[in-house]
Scaffold this motif. Structure first.
Motif, PDB file in Angstrom:
ATOM      1  N   GLN A 210       1.177  -1.068   0.392  1.00  0.00           N
ATOM      2  CA  GLN A 210       0.051   0.060   0.107  1.00  0.00           C
ATOM      3  C   GLN A 210       0.668   1.167  -0.052  1.00  0.00           C
ATOM      4  OE1 GLN A 210      -3.648   0.430   2.234  1.00  0.00           O
ATOM      5  NE2 GLN A 210      -2.444  -1.050   3.235  1.00  0.00           N
ATOM      6  N   ASN A 211       2.317   1.568   0.824  1.00  0.00           N
ATOM      7  CA  ASN A 211       2.690   2.196   0.944  1.00  0.00           C
ATOM      8  C   ASN A 211       3.000   2.376  -0.852  1.00  0.00           C
ATOM      9  OD1 ASN A 211       2.868   2.459   4.007  1.00  0.00           O
ATOM     10  ND2 ASN A 211       4.357   1.839   3.963  1.00  0.00           N
ATOM     11  N   ALA A 212       3.715   1.519  -1.580  1.00  0.00           N
ATOM     12  CA  ALA A 212       4.194   1.679  -2.530  1.00  0.00           C
ATOM     13  C   ALA A 212       3.081   2.189  -3.932  1.00  0.00           C
ATOM     14  CB  ALA A 212       4.535   0.484  -2.916  1.00  0.00           C
ATOM     15  N   ILE A 213       1.910   1.767  -3.452  1.00  0.00           N
ATOM     16  CA  ILE A 213       0.952   1.769  -4.837  1.00  0.00           C
ATOM     17  C   ILE A 213       0.387   3.159  -4.377  1.00  0.00           C
ATOM     18  CG2 ILE A 213      -1.033   1.190  -5.250  1.00  0.00           C
ATOM     19  CD1 ILE A 213      -0.514  -1.368  -4.600  1.00  0.00           C
ATOM     20  N   PHE A 214       0.094   3.210  -2.612  1.00  0.00           N
ATOM     21  CA  PHE A 214      -0.705   4.766  -2.735  1.00  0.00           C
ATOM     22  C   PHE A 214      -0.108   6.335  -2.229  1.00  0.00           C
ATOM     23  CE2 PHE A 214      -4.895   2.727  -3.414  1.00  0.00           C
ATOM     24  CZ  PHE A 214      -4.394   1.369  -2.981  1.00  0.00           C
ATOM     25  N   ASP A 215       1.056   5.792  -1.619  1.00  0.00           N
ATOM     26  CA  ASP A 215       1.517   7.678  -1.291  1.00  0.00           C
ATOM     27  C   ASP A 215       3.061   7.315  -1.835  1.00  0.00           C
ATOM     28  OD1 ASP A 215       1.968   4.962   2.681  1.00  0.00           O
ATOM     29  OD2 ASP A 215       0.361   6.449   1.027  1.00  0.00           O
TER      30      ASP A 215
ATOM     31  N   ALA B 135      10.894  -9.183   0.009  1.00  0.00           N
ATOM     32  CA  ALA B 135      10.629  -7.621  -0.372  1.00  0.00           C
ATOM     33  C   ALA B 135       9.673  -7.030  -1.058  1.00  0.00           C
ATOM     34  CB  ALA B 135      12.367  -7.921  -0.958  1.00  0.00           C
ATOM     35  N   VAL B 136       9.749  -5.477  -1.480  1.00  0.00           N
ATOM     36  CA  VAL B 136       8.347  -4.945  -2.580  1.00  0.00           C
ATOM     37  C   VAL B 136       9.693  -4.312  -2.635  1.00  0.00           C
ATOM     38  CG1 VAL B 136       6.217  -3.112  -2.500  1.00  0.00           C
ATOM     39  CG2 VAL B 136       6.633  -5.665  -0.401  1.00  0.00           C
ATOM     40  N   ARG B 137       9.588  -3.890  -4.599  1.00  0.00           N
ATOM     41  CA  ARG B 137      10.656  -2.671  -5.088  1.00  0.00           C
ATOM     42  C   ARG B 137       9.582  -2.374  -5.716  1.00  0.00           C
ATOM     43  NH1 ARG B 137      14.279  -5.923  -8.585  1.00  0.00           N
ATOM     44  NH2 ARG B 137      14.767  -5.639  -6.232  1.00  0.00           N
ATOM     45  N   ASP B 138       9.762  -0.273  -5.528  1.00  0.00           N
ATOM     46  CA  ASP B 138       8.995   0.673  -6.585  1.00  0.00           C
ATOM     47  C   ASP B 138       9.201   1.065  -7.088  1.00  0.00           C
ATOM     48  OD1 ASP B 138       8.518   2.988  -4.803  1.00  0.00           O
ATOM     49  OD2 ASP B 138       8.558   1.812  -3.341  1.00  0.00           O
ATOM     50  N   PRO B 139       8.675   2.156  -8.107  1.00  0.00           N
ATOM     51  CA  PRO B 139       9.808   2.783  -8.830  1.00  0.00           C
ATOM     52  C   PRO B 139       9.211   4.258  -8.256  1.00  0.00           C
ATOM     53  CG  PRO B 139       8.571   1.902 -10.638  1.00  0.00           C
ATOM     54  CD  PRO B 139       8.050   1.768  -8.855  1.00  0.00           C
ATOM     55  N   TYR B 140       8.569   4.888  -7.607  1.00  0.00           N
ATOM     56  CA  TYR B 140       7.423   5.978  -7.408  1.00  0.00           C
ATOM     57  C   TYR B 140       8.234   6.331  -6.038  1.00  0.00           C
ATOM     58  CZ  TYR B 140       4.809   3.668 -10.188  1.00  0.00           C
ATOM     59  OH  TYR B 140       3.734   2.636 -10.663  1.00  0.00           O
ATOM     60  N   GLY B 141       9.528   5.822  -5.874  1.00  0.00           N
ATOM     61  CA  GLY B 141       9.992   6.818  -4.781  1.00  0.00           C
ATOM     62  C   GLY B 141       8.893   6.688  -3.237  1.00  0.00           C
TER      63      GLY B 141
ATOM     64  N   PHE C 141      10.565   6.298   0.153  1.00  0.00           N
ATOM     65  CA  PHE C 141      10.886   6.676   1.329  1.00  0.00           C
ATOM     66  C   PHE C 141      11.907   7.587   0.621  1.00  0.00           C
ATOM     67  CE2 PHE C 141       8.712   4.496   4.279  1.00  0.00           C
ATOM     68  CZ  PHE C 141       8.456   3.965   4.719  1.00  0.00           C
ATOM     69  N   ASP C 142      12.825   8.505   1.525  1.00  0.00           N
ATOM     70  CA  ASP C 142      13.706   8.580   1.871  1.00  0.00           C
ATOM     71  C   ASP C 142      14.482   9.033   2.473  1.00  0.00           C
ATOM     72  OD1 ASP C 142      12.734  12.224   0.268  1.00  0.00           O
ATOM     73  OD2 ASP C 142      12.179  10.963   1.769  1.00  0.00           O
ATOM     74  N   ARG C 143      15.114   9.684   2.449  1.00  0.00           N
ATOM     75  CA  ARG C 143      16.502   9.791   4.268  1.00  0.00           C
ATOM     76  C   ARG C 143      15.467  10.706   4.924  1.00  0.00           C
ATOM     77  NH1 ARG C 143      21.522  11.431   2.636  1.00  0.00           N
ATOM     78  NH2 ARG C 143      20.725  12.325   0.876  1.00  0.00           N
ATOM     79  N   ALA C 144      14.647  11.550   4.583  1.00  0.00           N
ATOM     80  CA  ALA C 144      13.831  12.796   5.464  1.00  0.00           C
ATOM     81  C   ALA C 144      12.838  11.596   5.545  1.00  0.00           C
ATOM     82  CB  ALA C 144      13.184  13.055   4.733  1.00  0.00           C
TER      83      ALA C 144
END
Lengths: 153, 277
Positions: B147-152, B186-192, B194-197
């Motif tokens: 959900q994080n990868a898809i929606f956020d 493992a869940v991989r997404d191309p949408y960014g 998470f970043d450090r912040a």
């Protein structure tokens, strides 16, 4: 997918409480919801549930709440506040075999847990072995202190 | 893609040290960042790729993350506990060696793909005799990762309500592996995602129990922060790897070789690695 099966006292929920869960299919008015058929829950489904609950004049009474949903109730005060709980499932484990046994806790027992802030002892089917509570005892029943009401029989 | 030898930090959450009854790790009480690989430290453990992993300090989790953000450190690890009152154990695990050997990944484009993938994961875990509470927890945590990868993170879906009629291009990827009681997802997404912040912010918001279920919280976050709490709760190690500022791989490792209630009170390992920036 989440489906609704009519029961004598309300509805039984079957399936997943997720982004596809549509609680608007339930009628308005006093409802008793049997949650024993819920297999999986995610945060989007819970959000859908909360939005639906916020619109009700009277919150539903929940019975046979599975442990995956008890956790959500305990972690989210806005979900538990005002909700009426008739019964929940609480997990215990055999200390030797590790077998997990889900015990149904109803009104009086829930009230006891709320008042004593500890889980009641449970014996294995052999009548002698003390089972161990198989969850975080400090957090599992937090819903009883977050505003959820214990519904009588 | 290049990997830099740059400052990195390993620290132990003070609450973790207290919960484990102290340890043989000395405590310094202040942040220290290793600036060069050949700095000699009195306590070091070798990671499997040969880089030095040093337990440098103990600190309050929040203070350490703030200091790391201020120094622009791009790689850190924390050994932490989610419950200071619990007994915890210390594990010094090898540092991530950059991109992990690929798990066999399946593509998730639609709600049907997601549901089918979660069902396959559940069946695989049950068939491997993983105890039921672990199965429920791992599937839940995986769902939240997806959900994080898809929606956020998705540029369009993140702007609207969460729904089930998405069709992702490019897709999100999901892989999992079972290895003698260790379950890796493992869940991989191309949408960014998470970043450090944002990862630091998610960790700092998380207090181990609470999400934000107020209607305003629901609208603002697009979901409930409880998702991240479930990811942490149901894993022994959580790592986030960001490549070139966009591709994000979130990896959850769960050690199911213990009673569930003991797992709940055990320490966590959290990793963040950023490559190629």
């Amino acid at each position: 997918m989440l489906s609704f099966e009519a029961t004598q006292t309300g509805y039984r929920l079957l399936g997943e409480v997720d982004e596809e869960a549509d609680f608007s299919q339930l009628p308005e008015g006093a409802l008793e919801l049997d949650l024993s058929g819920i297999r999986r829950v995610n945060s989007t489904g819970i959000r859908n549930w909360i939005r639906w609950k916020e619109r009700l004049a009277q919150p539903p009474v929940l019975r046979d709440v599975p442990s995956i949903l008890v956790l959500e109730l305990s972690m989210l005060p806005d979900l538990s506040r005002g909700t009426k709980i008739r019964s929940i499932r609480a997990p215990y484990a055999h200390p030797v075999t590790g077998e997990r046994i889900e015990v149904l806790f109803e009104g009086e027992t829930l009230a006891w847990i709320r008042d004593h802030r500890r889980v009641p002892p449970q014996l294995a089917p052999d009548g002698a072995t003390q089972l161990e509570f198989d969850e975080d005892e400090n957090n599992y029943f937090e819903f009883l202190h977050n505003g959820a009401e214990v519904a009588g029989r | 893609m290049t990997s830099r030898v740059e400052p990195f930090v390993v620290f132990v959450d003070e609450a973790f040290l207290a919960a484990s009854g102290g340890s043989d790790l000395p405590s310094r009480g202040r942040i220290h960042v290793v600036g060069a690989p050949d700095e000699i430290l009195p306590w070091m453990s070798e990671s499997h790729d040969g880089s030095r992993t040093a337990i440098l300090l103990s600190a309050r989790f929040e203070d350490a993350l703030s200091a790391i953000a201020a120094r622009d450190v791009w790689r850190w690890r924390v050994l932490a506990t989610g419950a200071p009152s619990r007994r915890a154990f210390l594990r010094v695990a090898p540092w991530l060696k950059g991109p992990q050997p690929s798990l066999e990944m399946e593509l998730v484009r639609t709600y049907a793909d997601k549901s089918a993938a979660l069902s396959r994961l559940e069946v695989a875990l049950v068939e491997a005799n993983v105890p039921r509470p672990f199965v429920n927890g791992i599937v839940t945590a995986t769902d939240e990762c997806l959900q994080n990868a898809i929606f956020d993170a998705h540029p369009v879906l993140s702007m609207g309500a969460r729904r089930s009629d998405f069709d992702l291009d490019p897709p999100v990827e999901l892989g999992f592996e079972l290895d003698d009681g260790l379950v890796t997802v493992a869940v991989r997404d191309p949408y960014g995602t998470f970043d450090r912040a944002s990862f630091n912010a998610a960790l700092l918001r998380h207090d181990g129990r609470r999400g934000d279920a107020s209607p305003r919280g629901c609208e603002e976050s697009g979901g409930l922060r409880i998702g991240f709490a479930f990811m942490l709760r149901n894993s022994s190690a959580l790592s986030v790897e960001v490549q070139d500022g966009r591709s994000t791989t979130v990896r959850l490792v769960t050690d199911t070789r213990q009673p569930f209630r003991r797992f709940l009170g055990s320490g966590k390992i959290l990793d963040f690695v950023s490559w190629g920036e």
